[in-house]
Design a protein around this motif. Structure first.
Motif, PDB file in Angstrom:
ATOM      1  N   VAL A  10      51.060  52.349  56.917  1.00  0.00           N
ATOM      2  CA  VAL A  10      50.588  53.609  57.496  1.00  0.00           C
ATOM      3  C   VAL A  10      49.067  53.747  57.416  1.00  0.00           C
ATOM      4  CG1 VAL A  10      52.746  54.852  57.107  1.00  0.00           C
ATOM      5  CG2 VAL A  10      50.960  54.884  55.344  1.00  0.00           C
ATOM      6  N   ALA A  11      48.383  52.713  56.993  1.00  0.00           N
ATOM      7  CA  ALA A  11      46.936  52.783  56.817  1.00  0.00           C
ATOM      8  C   ALA A  11      46.222  52.911  58.156  1.00  0.00           C
ATOM      9  CB  ALA A  11      46.435  51.543  56.084  1.00  0.00           C
ATOM     10  N   THR A  12      45.143  53.657  58.137  1.00  0.00           N
ATOM     11  CA  THR A  12      44.290  53.833  59.315  1.00  0.00           C
ATOM     12  C   THR A  12      43.068  52.935  59.180  1.00  0.00           C
ATOM     13  OG1 THR A  12      43.003  55.580  58.262  1.00  0.00           O
ATOM     14  CG2 THR A  12      45.000  56.263  59.479  1.00  0.00           C
ATOM     15  N   LEU A  13      42.265  52.883  60.222  1.00  0.00           N
ATOM     16  CA  LEU A  13      41.006  52.143  60.142  1.00  0.00           C
ATOM     17  C   LEU A  13      40.184  52.644  58.949  1.00  0.00           C
ATOM     18  CD1 LEU A  13      38.637  51.011  62.898  1.00  0.00           C
ATOM     19  CD2 LEU A  13      37.722  52.340  61.021  1.00  0.00           C
ATOM     20  N   GLY A  14      40.129  53.953  58.793  1.00  0.00           N
ATOM     21  CA  GLY A  14      39.370  54.524  57.681  1.00  0.00           C
ATOM     22  C   GLY A  14      39.907  54.093  56.324  1.00  0.00           C
ATOM     23  N   ASP A  15      41.232  54.067  56.197  1.00  0.00           N
ATOM     24  CA  ASP A  15      41.854  53.620  54.947  1.00  0.00           C
ATOM     25  C   ASP A  15      41.494  52.164  54.653  1.00  0.00           C
ATOM     26  OD1 ASP A  15      43.205  56.087  54.666  1.00  0.00           O
ATOM     27  OD2 ASP A  15      44.960  55.333  55.758  1.00  0.00           O
ATOM     28  N   ARG A  16      41.594  51.320  55.687  1.00  0.00           N
ATOM     29  CA  ARG A  16      41.314  49.895  55.496  1.00  0.00           C
ATOM     30  C   ARG A  16      39.828  49.668  55.212  1.00  0.00           C
ATOM     31  NH1 ARG A  16      45.591  49.760  59.199  1.00  0.00           N
ATOM     32  NH2 ARG A  16      44.195  49.920  60.990  1.00  0.00           N
ATOM     33  N   LEU A  17      38.970  50.421  55.884  1.00  0.00           N
ATOM     34  CA  LEU A  17      37.532  50.307  55.635  1.00  0.00           C
ATOM     35  C   LEU A  17      37.217  50.672  54.186  1.00  0.00           C
ATOM     36  CD1 LEU A  17      34.612  49.873  56.480  1.00  0.00           C
ATOM     37  CD2 LEU A  17      34.641  52.157  57.508  1.00  0.00           C
ATOM     38  N   THR A  18      37.795  51.754  53.716  1.00  0.00           N
ATOM     39  CA  THR A  18      37.585  52.174  52.323  1.00  0.00           C
ATOM     40  C   THR A  18      38.094  51.102  51.362  1.00  0.00           C
ATOM     41  OG1 THR A  18      37.798  54.502  52.950  1.00  0.00           O
ATOM     42  CG2 THR A  18      38.087  53.964  50.619  1.00  0.00           C
ATOM     43  N   ALA A  19      39.298  50.585  51.622  1.00  0.00           N
ATOM     44  CA  ALA A  19      39.883  49.566  50.744  1.00  0.00           C
ATOM     45  C   ALA A  19      39.010  48.311  50.709  1.00  0.00           C
ATOM     46  CB  ALA A  19      41.295  49.211  51.213  1.00  0.00           C
ATOM     47  N   ALA A  20      38.521  47.880  51.857  1.00  0.00           N
ATOM     48  CA  ALA A  20      37.691  46.671  51.917  1.00  0.00           C
ATOM     49  C   ALA A  20      36.347  46.895  51.223  1.00  0.00           C
ATOM     50  CB  ALA A  20      37.477  46.251  53.367  1.00  0.00           C
ATOM     51  N   ARG A  21      35.761  48.081  51.426  1.00  0.00           N
ATOM     52  CA  ARG A  21      34.485  48.390  50.773  1.00  0.00           C
ATOM     53  C   ARG A  21      34.657  48.397  49.261  1.00  0.00           C
ATOM     54  NH1 ARG A  21      32.970  52.700  48.519  1.00  0.00           N
ATOM     55  NH2 ARG A  21      34.383  54.114  49.604  1.00  0.00           N
ATOM     56  N   GLU A  22      35.707  49.044  48.786  1.00  0.00           N
ATOM     57  CA  GLU A  22      35.957  49.098  47.342  1.00  0.00           C
ATOM     58  C   GLU A  22      36.266  47.716  46.784  1.00  0.00           C
ATOM     59  OE1 GLU A  22      38.960  52.120  46.915  1.00  0.00           O
ATOM     60  OE2 GLU A  22      37.473  53.734  47.094  1.00  0.00           O
ATOM     61  N   ALA A  23      37.034  46.905  47.525  1.00  0.00           N
ATOM     62  CA  ALA A  23      37.346  45.547  47.071  1.00  0.00           C
ATOM     63  C   ALA A  23      36.081  44.698  46.974  1.00  0.00           C
ATOM     64  CB  ALA A  23      38.355  44.885  48.018  1.00  0.00           C
ATOM     65  N   ALA A  24      35.107  44.995  47.826  1.00  0.00           N
ATOM     66  CA  ALA A  24      33.836  44.270  47.793  1.00  0.00           C
ATOM     67  C   ALA A  24      32.918  44.809  46.699  1.00  0.00           C
ATOM     68  CB  ALA A  24      33.139  44.360  49.145  1.00  0.00           C
ATOM     69  N   GLY A  25      33.330  45.889  46.044  1.00  0.00           N
ATOM     70  CA  GLY A  25      32.534  46.461  44.956  1.00  0.00           C
ATOM     71  C   GLY A  25      31.298  47.201  45.438  1.00  0.00           C
ATOM     72  N   LEU A  26      31.370  47.766  46.640  1.00  0.00           N
ATOM     73  CA  LEU A  26      30.220  48.465  47.203  1.00  0.00           C
ATOM     74  C   LEU A  26      30.441  49.971  47.219  1.00  0.00           C
ATOM     75  CD1 LEU A  26      29.555  46.186  50.304  1.00  0.00           C
ATOM     76  CD2 LEU A  26      28.142  46.361  48.251  1.00  0.00           C
ATOM     77  N   SER A  27      29.394  50.709  46.979  1.00  0.00           N
ATOM     78  CA  SER A  27      29.453  52.156  47.126  1.00  0.00           C
ATOM     79  C   SER A  27      29.233  52.505  48.593  1.00  0.00           C
ATOM     80  CB  SER A  27      28.352  52.818  46.285  1.00  0.00           C
ATOM     81  OG  SER A  27      27.073  52.498  46.827  1.00  0.00           O
ATOM     82  N   VAL A  28      29.535  53.736  48.947  1.00  0.00           N
ATOM     83  CA  VAL A  28      29.274  54.210  50.303  1.00  0.00           C
ATOM     84  C   VAL A  28      27.785  54.061  50.607  1.00  0.00           C
ATOM     85  CG1 VAL A  28      29.203  56.264  51.778  1.00  0.00           C
ATOM     86  CG2 VAL A  28      31.254  55.772  50.438  1.00  0.00           C
ATOM     87  N   ASP A  29      26.941  54.487  49.676  1.00  0.00           N
ATOM     88  CA  ASP A  29      25.493  54.410  49.888  1.00  0.00           C
ATOM     89  C   ASP A  29      25.024  52.978  50.095  1.00  0.00           C
ATOM     90  OD1 ASP A  29      25.236  57.156  49.681  1.00  0.00           O
ATOM     91  OD2 ASP A  29      24.625  57.123  47.580  1.00  0.00           O
ATOM     92  N   ALA A  30      25.544  52.048  49.310  1.00  0.00           N
ATOM     93  CA  ALA A  30      25.109  50.655  49.412  1.00  0.00           C
ATOM     94  C   ALA A  30      25.508  50.049  50.753  1.00  0.00           C
ATOM     95  CB  ALA A  30      25.685  49.826  48.267  1.00  0.00           C
ATOM     96  N   LEU A  31      26.762  50.242  51.180  1.00  0.00           N
ATOM     97  CA  LEU A  31      27.194  49.673  52.446  1.00  0.00           C
ATOM     98  C   LEU A  31      26.475  50.342  53.609  1.00  0.00           C
ATOM     99  CD1 LEU A  31      28.875  47.697  54.054  1.00  0.00           C
ATOM    100  CD2 LEU A  31      30.766  49.344  53.988  1.00  0.00           C
TER     101      LEU A  31
END
Length: 115
Positions: A10-31
């Motif tokens: 049921v994941a959306t683009l936003g969900d997957r983007l958040t998951a990938a960013r977090e898996a990469a260890g990046l903050s919102v500000d950094a990305l």
């Protein structure tokens, strides 16, 4: 992300983007900084209030080492399937430096235009 918040089927683009960013260890500000967008813009994408353009989506996928198809539709390679590549942290740092240099170049060009 916990299973209560994120479920692949049921994941959306936003969900997957958040998951990938977090898996990469990046903050919102950094990305956001690396992509040359405001943090609020990235937060809007993650909240499914807007979507990145195709060129930005490709840049995001490359930076987060996931398939663009995975970000959009959940098919292909996502962050869970990745094996850490040798030199990946060096590549991330070089991309960050390149993005920063590009922003500085843009500011300098603007300053030179306006004398």
């Amino acid at each position: 992300m916990s299973d209560e918040i994120y479920a692949e089927h049921v994941a959306t683009l936003g969900d997957r983007l958040t998951a990938a960013r977090e898996a990469a260890g990046l903050s919102v500000d950094a990305l956001a900084s690396e992509l040359g967008v405001r943090p609020e813009t990235l937060e809007g994408w993650e909240a499914d209030q807007a979507e990145p353009t195709a060129p930005l989506l490709s840049q995001i996928a490359a930076r987060l080492a996931v398939d663009a198809d995975w970000l959009m539709m959940g098919t292909g390679t996502g962050p869970q399937q990745q094996a850490p590549a040798a030199g990946q942290s060096e590549l991330h740092e070089l991309r960050r430096l390149l993005a920063e240099a590009s922003r500085q170049l843009g500011r300098l060009e603007e300053a030179l235009k306006h004398g």
